[in-house]
Enzyme design. Structure first.
Site, short mmCIF file in Angstrom:
data_model
loop_
_atom_site.label_atom_id
_atom_site.label_comp_id
_atom_site.label_asym_id
_atom_site.label_seq_id
_atom_site.Cartn_x
_atom_site.Cartn_y
_atom_site.Cartn_z
N GLU A 162 0.80 -1.24 0.00
CA GLU A 162 0.00 0.00 0.00
C GLU A 162 0.83 1.29 0.00
O GLU A 162 0.74 2.09 0.93
CB GLU A 162 -0.96 0.00 1.19
CG GLU A 162 -2.03 -1.07 1.09
CD GLU A 162 -3.09 -0.97 2.18
OE1 GLU A 162 -2.91 -0.19 3.15
OE2 GLU A 162 -4.12 -1.65 2.06
N GLU A 355 -5.23 -8.53 0.49
CA GLU A 355 -5.90 -8.19 1.76
C GLU A 355 -7.38 -7.99 1.50
O GLU A 355 -7.78 -7.36 0.51
CB GLU A 355 -5.37 -6.90 2.40
CG GLU A 355 -4.04 -7.00 3.08
CD GLU A 355 -3.66 -5.68 3.76
OE1 GLU A 355 -4.55 -4.91 4.17
OE2 GLU A 355 -2.44 -5.44 3.88
#
Length: 440
Positions: A162, A355
């Site tokens: 991320e 995720e």
């Protein structure tokens, strides 16, 4: 409960043979043993008053550093065939740091669980700075050292986790470490992380790795209305949070207007950034509804959205929300994946959901079961629509240190009593175990 869970598991559509089923964690959020590694930017950040909502730190967290065998046994009992963990750069820089990951990887292999290593999950050594180009070169050196040590057993790698959130929350808005509020002057952080990714891909290839990806966070952006101002604001948000971090990797160019804002020889850097990956990781939580600025700060999902941004984040009405206040929209995952397939075509490699998860209290966590059930079905619809999806990782195995929220948010399939470190599998753990049994 078990009978009901198994009934739900049998009803789940079948995923392809060889599909990767896993759970994810990150080093800083679970390892603890902070006195046995160098400090990270997160250690420095949590030392500041008022930065973490409950005043906590990750000095002990889940004590995974000392309890990893117990946690690997939980993975084996769950029945996953892969475990996504992260390697702590500050720990590797410390004496004996790589020995811990040697032990962890050996334990995973002995349990029949495939180790999937993420090389950066936000815990930058405190002496380094993503505003500096040299950090990307230092990252590549660190990656080479890790690959040399673990590459005989770790065969699936993730370079970064991320970079969008690390840029936005850590450097633009100041809500995460290192706590800078640079707004659009944070763009070099994005570029240097992307450059670090490309250099890491090259370093991993040089070490013989053949299964490399990245874990980028993405979600559909929905305009608050069809009014031109709302559509324009939503397009800009989508550019910053989605395309800024996907286009350079997949297309070898920045979205129009952004390349000239980046530092250095951008054209040369893009050749490194766009080194081919073997798969593309997507972290998905929810879509975002975006409109024109509203002239005031907005509290949303635990974050303050400043009024001086050229967009505002709005609530998605009529859907459930998690304990974190995040909207629950499984169909957004199907929309995201089919949209990526349409946007990037044959430039999009196979996809892995690296995720997906939710924050709910309680051990009998029926809301989490409903969340995961809905998202797995949405993922299957994307497969049926022709998206090449190869795996799915739940966030997370354990309740953990949830960054600026401290220990107030629980994402785990396993409950952790942070006073005693006792682990208690939740109802969602049993549910997922039965889903995986039915998939075999």
């Amino acid at each position: 409960m078990a009978t009901e869970a198994f009934g739900a598991a049998k009803a789940m559509p079948r995923f392809p043979a060889g599909f990767l089923w896993g759970v994810s964690t990150s080093a800083h959020q679970i390892e603890g043993a902070a006195d046995e590694r160098e400090p990270s930017v997160w250690d420095a950040f949590t030392d500041g008053p008022g930065r973490v909502k409950d005043g906590s730190t990750a000095a002990v967290a889940c004590d995974h550093y000392h309890r990893y065998r117990e946690d690997v046994a939980l993975l084996a009992g769950l029945g996953v065939n892969a475990y996504r963990f992260s390697v702590s750069w500050p720990r590797v820089r410390s004496e004996g740091g790589l020995e811990f990951y040697d032990r962890l990887v050996d334990e995973l292999c002995a349990a029949g669980v495939r180790p999937v290593a993420t090389l950066f999950h936000w815990d930058l050594p405190v002496t380094l700075d993503w505003l500096e180009r040299d950090t990307a070169a230092r990252f590549a050196e660190y990656v080479s050292a890790v690959a040399e040590r673990l590459g005989d057993r770790v065969h699936k790698w993730i370079t970064l986790n991320e970079p969008a959130e690390h840029t936005l929350l850590g450097h633009a808005l100041g809500a995460h470490a290192p706590g800078r509020r640079l707004m659009f002057d944070a763009l070099p952080v994005a570029h240097h992380q992307l450059l670090a990714h490309g250099l890491a891909v090259r370093a991993l290839r040089a070490a013989g790795a053949t299964d490399i990806g990245i874990a980028n966070s993405h979600g559909p952006t929905w305009p608050a209305s069809r009014e031109p101002a709302d559509v324009e604001a939503a397009d800009f948000y989508d550019l910053l949070l989605n395309r800024l971090f996907a286009d350079p990797l997949l297309l070898g160019r920045y979205p129009e207007g952004l390349g000239e804002l980046m530092p250095g020889d951008v054209e040369s850097d893009l050749k490194v950034i766009s080194e081919p990956v073997d798969w593309y990781g997507v972290n998905y939580y929810a879509p975002t509804r975006v409109g024109a600025p509203q002239g005031a700060d907005i509290e949303f999902g635990g974050l303050t959205i400043p009024a001086d941004l050229p967009f505002s984040v709005r609530r998605i009405e009529g859907v459930p929300v998690t304990d974190f206040g995040w909207p629950v929209v499984p169909e957004g995952l199907t929309e995201l994946l089919t949209g990526f397939r349409d946007r990037y075509g044959d430039r999009l490699p196979p996809v892995v959901i690296t995720e997906n998860g939710c924050s709910y209290e309680g051990i009998d966590d029926q809301d989490r079961i409903a969340y995961l059930d809905g998202h797995l079905r949405a993922l299957h619809r994307a497969l049926q629509a022709g998206v090449d999806v190869r795996g799915y990782f739940v966030w997370s195995l354990l309740d953990n240190f949830e960054w600026a929220e401290g220990y107030a948010r629980r994402f785990g399939l396993v409950h952790v009593d942070f006073a005693t470190q006792e682990r208690t599998p939740k109802a969602s753990y049993a549910w997922l175990r039965d889903v995986l049994r039915a998939q075999r």
